[in-house]
Design a protein around this motif. Structure first.
Motif, PDB file in Angstrom:
ATOM      1  N   VAL A  63     -27.894   4.359  23.109  1.00  0.00           N
ATOM      2  CA  VAL A  63     -28.766   5.448  22.665  1.00  0.00           C
ATOM      3  C   VAL A  63     -30.210   5.000  22.786  1.00  0.00           C
ATOM      4  CG1 VAL A  63     -29.517   6.741  20.634  1.00  0.00           C
ATOM      5  CG2 VAL A  63     -27.092   6.512  21.108  1.00  0.00           C
ATOM      6  N   ARG A  90     -26.283  11.631  15.539  1.00  0.00           N
ATOM      7  CA  ARG A  90     -27.458  10.764  15.527  1.00  0.00           C
ATOM      8  C   ARG A  90     -28.394  11.072  14.371  1.00  0.00           C
ATOM      9  NH1 ARG A  90     -29.718  10.637  21.557  1.00  0.00           N
ATOM     10  NH2 ARG A  90     -31.277   9.369  20.523  1.00  0.00           N
ATOM     11  N   SER A 148     -30.860   4.239  14.983  1.00  0.00           N
ATOM     12  CA  SER A 148     -30.294   5.379  15.708  1.00  0.00           C
ATOM     13  C   SER A 148     -31.084   6.595  15.262  1.00  0.00           C
ATOM     14  CB  SER A 148     -28.822   5.503  15.362  1.00  0.00           C
ATOM     15  OG  SER A 148     -28.414   6.833  15.355  1.00  0.00           O
ATOM     16  N   MET A 170     -22.966  11.081  18.862  1.00  0.00           N
ATOM     17  CA  MET A 170     -23.144   9.636  18.959  1.00  0.00           C
ATOM     18  C   MET A 170     -21.769   8.978  18.878  1.00  0.00           C
ATOM     19  SD  MET A 170     -25.389   7.147  16.445  1.00  0.00           S
ATOM     20  CE  MET A 170     -24.564   7.613  14.949  1.00  0.00           C
TER      21      MET A 170
END
Length: 194
Positions: free
Chosen positions: A117, A89, A156, A162
């Motif tokens: 997310v 991320r 993000s 991720m």
């Protein structure tokens, strides 16, 4: 007698622990039984069908997801970039290339549970095919990261692992014959925050 009981107990612990561990691993890994891989993207084409293998059925039950049927669509998950590095991320990426024919597709950044997310910002956490800007050759370039970028941008932020989830709805690639000539976009790492 005590020695035999101890050896039996050790054998049971190894069998139950090893069996449980192997099932957990088979359900957790993205390249599991029944998976197909196209570049860095992985899908389970039979997950929502009667022909699904027991591991795929267990994956759906454990994660509590609504699996798409074969005529409805197909979801691909990426856990690594084109260089083979795990997605993070705190890094910025470019997702670029052509997308297969589909009536509609969505792309979002996901956490370990493959949920969206959380960004903490009032910005959509996903992109979809009707809102992206396309290149003259109909390809798409999407910037992913914590800083705004011109063109298509997917927010993000934060730190940790991720995944990218790319879902195609009402597409010919959902049938087993449609997967032979499919190419999916590349995921290129642009840089990471120190």
């Amino acid at each position: 007698m005590l020695k035999n009981a101890f050896l039996t107990l050790v054998a049971l612990v190894i069998a139950i622990g090893g069996g449980g561990g192997s099932v957990w691993y088979a359900l957790k890994v993205q390249d599991g039984v029944g998976a197909i891989r196209i570049g860095q993207w992985t899908a389970f084409p039979y997950i929502g069908t009667p022909a699904a293998d027991p591991y795929s059925k267990a994956r759906v039950a454990r994660e509590g997801v609504l699996a798409l049927g074969q005529a409805e669509g197909l979801s691909f998950v990426a856990e690594r970039d084109s260089g083979g590095e795990p997605l993070k991320r705190e890094c910025a990426y470019k997702i670029e290339g052509g997308f297969p024919t589909a009536r509609f597709w969505t792309l979002y950044a996901a956490d370990r549970s493959l949920g969206v997310v959380e960004t903490g910002k009032p910005r959509p956490a996903a992109l979809q095919s009707y809102q992206v800007l396309r290149e003259p050759d109909n390809s798409v370039i999407i910037s992913v990261g914590g800083r705004p970028a011109p063109g298509n941008w997917l927010l993000s932020n934060g730190a940790g692992t991720m995944y990218f989830v790319l879902t195609f709805y009402d597409t010919p690639i959902a049938s087993s014959t449609g997967l032979s000539d499919v190419t999916l976009p590349q995921i290129l790492k642009v840089g990471c925050n120190a």
